[in-house]
Scaffold this active site. Structure first.
Site, mmCIF file in Angstrom:
data_model
loop_
_atom_site.group_PDB
_atom_site.id
_atom_site.type_symbol
_atom_site.label_atom_id
_atom_site.label_comp_id
_atom_site.label_asym_id
_atom_site.label_seq_id
_atom_site.Cartn_x
_atom_site.Cartn_y
_atom_site.Cartn_z
ATOM 1 N N CYS A 123 24.977 8.177 -21.696
ATOM 2 C CA CYS A 123 25.410 7.824 -23.049
ATOM 3 C C CYS A 123 25.430 6.304 -23.077
ATOM 4 C CB CYS A 123 26.784 8.387 -23.362
ATOM 5 S SG CYS A 123 27.421 7.809 -24.947
ATOM 6 N N CYS B 11 28.588 4.812 -25.352
ATOM 7 C CA CYS B 11 29.963 4.903 -24.828
ATOM 8 C C CYS B 11 29.889 5.627 -23.493
ATOM 9 C CB CYS B 11 30.932 5.513 -25.832
ATOM 10 S SG CYS B 11 30.417 7.016 -26.674
ATOM 11 N N SER B 12 30.498 6.774 -23.368
ATOM 12 C CA SER B 12 30.473 7.451 -22.068
ATOM 13 C C SER B 12 30.549 8.951 -22.255
ATOM 14 C CB SER B 12 31.641 6.981 -21.217
ATOM 15 O OG SER B 12 31.665 5.581 -21.147
ATOM 16 N N CYS B 13 29.892 9.464 -23.301
ATOM 17 C CA CYS B 13 29.948 10.893 -23.576
ATOM 18 C C CYS B 13 29.435 11.681 -22.373
ATOM 19 C CB CYS B 13 29.112 11.214 -24.799
ATOM 20 S SG CYS B 13 29.723 10.366 -26.266
#
Lengths: 206, 217
Positions: free
Chosen positions: A107, A110-112
């Site tokens: 991602c 962000c950090s999905c």
């Protein structure tokens, strides 16, 4: 690829510790959070949800061709068959590694990450080096994970910028004919389901 | 917004450092910070798009230096202050905490298992026409809003191919700013390494993009 904790720029933690305490205390005093619920959330994500869930999904797909078909057609429903579902896995997709394609997920914005199948993400997955480089230099990043992809094989990077979450279905290791799902699951690593690794070989099995 | 969070394709951030047998939490404060996300989300204090946008608005140098859960804390503080759920004086401890006039829902212990297992899908059950079909060649628009978007810079202006239609979802660009769901189709779009980076290798990036991010090519 070991690292010392001090690369993480967060020490000393005193200031952030105080900041979190101040916010949590305020929310408790205002009656906006239930402390027992907070403890239950921590316990759930620290002890009950992790890559063993994803490994069960992968092992079942390796062992059961009909399950694999359902998994590739409707991953959310097929994963839920194993009792795995929920936050950050509401809409799942499974992408299959083949002789011609190696899949890897990121991602960039962000950090999905698919929490129900893999648990909370490791620091490197959320870090600027991984998020910046895996899209432009996937082969270089994979090489740092010890993974060399043949030049004639496509590396397919999945940037989960929307609300779909991805799980990589790695190729079943050779030499596992007749293995049970439980045995197969032991070969499935977290990184093999992110795409930065491969499953263990039967020789490495416990 | 063209923020520091939009990292795809950047150089100079160094090697990927993976920790062997990494624990989920490295400090007790990270556990505390993590637990506030589901609690505040269920409390209705923000949606996930507002949550992300508050992180994107962090000062860039601070964003890169701060750890993941510090981003979360920054976002919680920002949103709760902006929405008037807490006051700066309360947070700094210079005013006594007061109960808010309108009671917000509270995530209680008995709700935790169901919330964890159900989550909150951004899928919207709404009949909206799809402008594109699998196989279509498209161009990701070149736009540069100062507001929230999930169209990263590295695909803007690039030509790709629709690989799948994921169905209808709420639009983050409006959800982050109190402008409603604006349901529209989300597609899996592939871009070649040649188109993105000028490199003639077999590799592709597949990225999920909203209908309004795309134009015919």
């Amino acid at each position: 690829m070991n690292h010392e904790h001090d690369h993480d720029h967060t020490e000393p933690p005193e200031e952030i510790e105080l900041r979190v305490k101040a916010l949590e205390s305020l929310l408790l005093e205002k009656g906006l959070v239930d402390p027992a619920a907070l403890e239950a959330l921590i316990d759930t994500y620290e002890h009950k949800i992790g890559p063993r869930n994803g490994a069960r999904v992968v092992a079942k797909a390796w062992a059961d061709p009909l399950y694999k078909r359902r998994l590739l057609e409707n991953a959310t429903a097929a994963i839920a068959e194993l009792g795995v579902s929920g936050v950050q896995g509401e809409d799942m997709l499974v992408v299959e590694n083949t002789a011609d394609i190696h899949n890897v997920t990121v991602c960039t914005l962000c950090s999905c990450y698919p929490w129900p199948t893999l648990g909370l993400p490791p620091i490197w997955y959320k870090s600027a080096p991984y998020r910046s480089r895996i899209v432009i230099d996937p082969r270089g990043v994979l090489a740092e994970f010890g993974l060399t992809i043949a030049a004639d094989k496509e590396v397919r990077v999945w940037d989960s910028s929307a609300e779909l979450r991805y799980l990589v279905l790695p190729e079943r290791p050779a030499g596992t004919d007749g293995w049970s799902e439980e045995q197969l699951a032991e070969l499935v690593t977290r990184d093999s389901m992110i795409g930065t690794g491969l499953p263990k070989s039967p020789d490495d099995a416990p | 917004m063209n923020g520091i969070h939009d990292l795809g394709g950047m150089h100079g951030h160094g090697p990927v450092l993976a920790e062997v047998d990494e624990p989920y939490f490295h400090h007790e404060w990270e556990r505390r910070a993590f637990s506030l996300f589901p609690a505040l989300f269920v409390g209705g204090h923000f949606n996930v798009d507002e949550f992300r946008h508050a992180m994107e608005r962090m000062e860039p140098a601070h964003y890169l230096q701060a750890s993941y859960y510090e981003h979360w804390i920054h976002s919680f503080e920002t949103m709760l202050l902006e929405k008037g759920v807490i006051s700066a004086a309360e947070l700094q401890g210079t005013a006594e905490p007061t109960r808010n006039p309108v009671a917000a829902p509270v995530l209680t212990l008995d709700m935790v298992p169901l919330v964890v297992q159900t989550g909150a899908s951004a899928r919207v059950d709404h009949a909206v026409a799809a402008r594109f079909a699998v196989g279509d060649q498209i161009r990701a628009k070149n736009f540069n809003p100062t507001t929230h978007t999930r169209l990263p810079r590295y695909v803007r202006g690039k030509v790709g191919r629709i690989e799948a239609d994921h169905g209808v979802f709420a639009t983050p660009d409006t959800m982050a700013h109190g402008q409603g769901e604006q349901p529209q189709h989300v597609y899996s779009v592939s871009f070649t390494a040649l188109e993105l980076w000028g490199e003639a290798r077999a590799d592709k990036v597949y990225i999920d993009l909203w209908d309004s991010y795309l134009e015919e090519a």
